[in-house]
Design a protein around this motif. Structure first.
Motif, PDB file in Angstrom:
ATOM      1  N   MET A 124      -3.685  -8.763 -12.897  1.00  0.00           N
ATOM      2  CA  MET A 124      -4.056  -9.127 -11.638  1.00  0.00           C
ATOM      3  C   MET A 124      -4.406 -10.560 -11.358  1.00  0.00           C
ATOM      4  SD  MET A 124      -3.460  -6.303  -9.517  1.00  0.00           S
ATOM      5  CE  MET A 124      -3.921  -6.984  -7.931  1.00  0.00           C
ATOM      6  N   ASN A 125      -3.793 -11.522 -10.646  1.00  0.00           N
ATOM      7  CA  ASN A 125      -3.964 -12.787 -10.888  1.00  0.00           C
ATOM      8  C   ASN A 125      -4.524 -13.520  -9.472  1.00  0.00           C
ATOM      9  OD1 ASN A 125      -1.421 -12.922 -10.160  1.00  0.00           O
ATOM     10  ND2 ASN A 125      -0.542 -13.974 -11.552  1.00  0.00           N
ATOM     11  N   GLY A 126      -4.683 -12.479  -8.322  1.00  0.00           N
ATOM     12  CA  GLY A 126      -4.766 -12.977  -7.033  1.00  0.00           C
ATOM     13  C   GLY A 126      -5.183 -11.954  -6.383  1.00  0.00           C
ATOM     14  N   LYS A 127      -5.649 -12.456  -5.049  1.00  0.00           N
ATOM     15  CA  LYS A 127      -6.035 -11.475  -3.812  1.00  0.00           C
ATOM     16  C   LYS A 127      -5.257 -11.505  -2.703  1.00  0.00           C
ATOM     17  CE  LYS A 127     -10.461 -12.676  -3.793  1.00  0.00           C
ATOM     18  NZ  LYS A 127     -11.898 -12.592  -3.380  1.00  0.00           N
ATOM     19  N   LEU A 128      -5.024 -10.615  -1.934  1.00  0.00           N
ATOM     20  CA  LEU A 128      -3.978 -10.858  -0.839  1.00  0.00           C
ATOM     21  C   LEU A 128      -4.442  -9.660   0.333  1.00  0.00           C
ATOM     22  CD1 LEU A 128      -0.407 -11.863  -0.451  1.00  0.00           C
ATOM     23  CD2 LEU A 128      -1.312  -9.736   0.764  1.00  0.00           C
ATOM     24  N   LEU A 129      -4.604 -10.059   1.749  1.00  0.00           N
ATOM     25  CA  LEU A 129      -4.760  -9.191   2.956  1.00  0.00           C
ATOM     26  C   LEU A 129      -3.433  -9.339   3.596  1.00  0.00           C
ATOM     27  CD1 LEU A 129      -8.445 -10.263   3.939  1.00  0.00           C
ATOM     28  CD2 LEU A 129      -7.556  -8.410   2.321  1.00  0.00           C
ATOM     29  N   LEU A 130      -3.023  -8.089   3.807  1.00  0.00           N
ATOM     30  CA  LEU A 130      -1.921  -7.970   4.988  1.00  0.00           C
ATOM     31  C   LEU A 130      -2.410  -7.450   6.352  1.00  0.00           C
ATOM     32  CD1 LEU A 130       1.415  -7.816   5.679  1.00  0.00           C
ATOM     33  CD2 LEU A 130       1.114  -5.489   4.736  1.00  0.00           C
ATOM     34  N   ILE A 131      -2.115  -8.104   7.266  1.00  0.00           N
ATOM     35  CA  ILE A 131      -2.783  -7.713   8.697  1.00  0.00           C
ATOM     36  C   ILE A 131      -1.570  -7.648   9.585  1.00  0.00           C
ATOM     37  CG2 ILE A 131      -4.226  -8.695  10.654  1.00  0.00           C
ATOM     38  CD1 ILE A 131      -5.333  -8.505   7.727  1.00  0.00           C
ATOM     39  N   ILE A 132      -1.359  -6.255   9.917  1.00  0.00           N
ATOM     40  CA  ILE A 132      -0.236  -5.934  10.883  1.00  0.00           C
ATOM     41  C   ILE A 132      -0.791  -5.707  12.177  1.00  0.00           C
ATOM     42  CG2 ILE A 132       1.654  -4.264  10.978  1.00  0.00           C
ATOM     43  CD1 ILE A 132       1.547  -3.616   8.167  1.00  0.00           C
ATOM     44  N   LEU A 133      -0.199  -6.384  13.081  1.00  0.00           N
ATOM     45  CA  LEU A 133      -0.506  -6.024  14.378  1.00  0.00           C
ATOM     46  C   LEU A 133       0.832  -5.375  15.136  1.00  0.00           C
ATOM     47  CD1 LEU A 133      -2.072  -9.676  15.512  1.00  0.00           C
ATOM     48  CD2 LEU A 133      -2.962  -7.672  14.325  1.00  0.00           C
ATOM     49  N   ASP A 134       0.618  -4.119  15.367  1.00  0.00           N
ATOM     50  CA  ASP A 134       1.601  -3.248  15.668  1.00  0.00           C
ATOM     51  C   ASP A 134       2.286  -3.753  17.034  1.00  0.00           C
ATOM     52  OD1 ASP A 134       3.160  -0.795  16.470  1.00  0.00           O
ATOM     53  OD2 ASP A 134       2.095  -0.092  14.928  1.00  0.00           O
ATOM     54  N   GLY A 135       3.683  -3.917  17.103  1.00  0.00           N
ATOM     55  CA  GLY A 135       4.557  -3.961  18.043  1.00  0.00           C
ATOM     56  C   GLY A 135       4.575  -5.435  18.925  1.00  0.00           C
ATOM     57  N   SER A 150      -8.683  -6.193  -4.008  1.00  0.00           N
ATOM     58  CA  SER A 150      -7.826  -6.874  -4.696  1.00  0.00           C
ATOM     59  C   SER A 150      -6.694  -7.212  -3.550  1.00  0.00           C
ATOM     60  CB  SER A 150      -7.150  -6.373  -5.896  1.00  0.00           C
ATOM     61  OG  SER A 150      -8.088  -6.243  -7.030  1.00  0.00           O
ATOM     62  N   TYR A 151      -6.306  -5.674  -3.054  1.00  0.00           N
ATOM     63  CA  TYR A 151      -5.449  -5.996  -1.711  1.00  0.00           C
ATOM     64  C   TYR A 151      -5.985  -4.882  -0.884  1.00  0.00           C
ATOM     65  CZ  TYR A 151      -1.516  -4.463   0.968  1.00  0.00           C
ATOM     66  OH  TYR A 151      -0.466  -4.161   1.902  1.00  0.00           O
ATOM     67  N   GLY A 152      -5.865  -5.585   0.509  1.00  0.00           N
ATOM     68  CA  GLY A 152      -6.281  -4.619   1.733  1.00  0.00           C
ATOM     69  C   GLY A 152      -5.539  -5.000   2.456  1.00  0.00           C
ATOM     70  N   MET A 153      -5.237  -3.875   3.278  1.00  0.00           N
ATOM     71  CA  MET A 153      -4.263  -4.227   4.526  1.00  0.00           C
ATOM     72  C   MET A 153      -5.090  -3.471   5.627  1.00  0.00           C
ATOM     73  SD  MET A 153      -3.311  -0.991   5.728  1.00  0.00           S
ATOM     74  CE  MET A 153      -1.998  -1.385   6.493  1.00  0.00           C
ATOM     75  N   LEU A 154      -4.741  -4.145   6.830  1.00  0.00           N
ATOM     76  CA  LEU A 154      -5.206  -3.499   8.249  1.00  0.00           C
ATOM     77  C   LEU A 154      -4.212  -3.526   9.249  1.00  0.00           C
ATOM     78  CD1 LEU A 154      -8.296  -5.012  10.009  1.00  0.00           C
ATOM     79  CD2 LEU A 154      -6.134  -4.884  11.189  1.00  0.00           C
TER      80      LEU A 154
END
Length: 278
Positions: A1-12, A161-165
């Motif tokens: 693992m060489n990074g950190k990332l967040l994925l933010i999904i605002l639905d619709g 390391s990886y987070g999603m919302l």
């Protein structure tokens, strides 16, 4: 693992509302801190099908989720499982469909509403909500600032390391009011204002950030089909990677391999689309 990332999904949220109403995100594009592209969802452009495709990198015709009434534990490798294979720590703050798809199904209200499972092969730290009782006059969505704060809490406590919302507020508002109205103008502006301070915090914590939607919505608040308003959303990226030309349209199936490539996690053989960041 060489990074950190967040994925933010605002639905619709359709493309035109992103570019018109999210002043903080657009300001970061103007300053050069963020880049933005148009993203086109899979078909059907319905929520559950898109959730499944975003994290598996395969189309609904392959993973089998044909709509919101057809939710089950998916069998394909996904972003969470691939990050875990590489030794990363994962977290999710989202609708319960995400837990069902990528951890356990059926969703148990007591067991699965909140869990910390360091040995999990998919989601280590989950905070979920069901929207039980949702309807046109009863949104049943948590405050978005609470969700953003919860993800930040997980990042600080567990070193994700990886987070999603994922939040359904704007999708629910769109179904109720449609997208060309004062109510939606205000809702999008409020979301942008709530999100902006957390972008600063997450960047200071060393995260790359992707902000996007699962799909758009049309003039009657509908999605599921092929029209540009239903399929097309924006994708904002904060980070050092190089991306394609600004007029290139991102295929939703590119999200999973792109996230994994940024994290240095293995890309599953079933994820055939190419990364759009390098």
């Amino acid at each position: 693992m060489n990074g950190k990332l967040l994925l933010i999904i605002l639905d619709g949220v359709p493309w035109r509302n992103w570019r018109r109403l999210f002043g903080n995100l657009e300001g970061w594009v103007d300053s050069g801190e963020a880049r933005v592209w148009k993203l086109r969802s899979v078909l059907p452009s319905i929520s559950a099908s898109c959730y499944a495709s975003i994290h598996t990198g395969v189309a609904p015709a392959e993973h089998g989720c044909t709509g919101n009434g057809n939710v089950f534990r998916l069998s394909h490798p996904d972003v969470f499982s691939q990050v875990r294979q590489a030794g990363g720590i994962t977290g999710a703050v989202a609708h319960s469909f995400w837990s069902s798809f990528f951890n356990r199904h059926p969703f148990d209200l007591v067991r699965d509403i909140e869990y910390d499972e360091p040995e999990s092969e998919t989601i280590n730290h989950g905070r979920f909500h069901t929207m039980t009782g949702y309807g046109l006059i009863n949104q049943m969505t948590p405050s978005d600032v609470d969700l953003f704060a919860t993800l930040t809490n997980l990042c600080q406590r567990f070193g994700l390391s990886y987070g999603m919302l994922h939040t359904c507020t704007l999708d629910s508002m769109g179904h109720r009011f449609f997208h060309d109205c004062q109510e939606m103008d205000n809702a999008c502006a409020m979301m942008d204002e709530m999100l902006a301070p957390f972008i600063h915090q997450w960047r200071a914590m060393g995260y790359e950030i992707i902000v996007t939607a699962d799909h758009g919505q049309d003039e009657r608040g509908h999605h599921g089909g092929r029209s540009p308003l239903q399929q097309e959303a924006a994708l904002y990226y904060f980070g050092p990677a190089k991306g394609p030309a600004e007029d290139q349209v991102i295929d939703q199936l590119q999200l999973a391999p792109t996230i994994l490539s940024r994290l240095g996690a293995p890309i599953a053989g079933t994820m055939k689309a190419g990364s759009f960041l390098s």
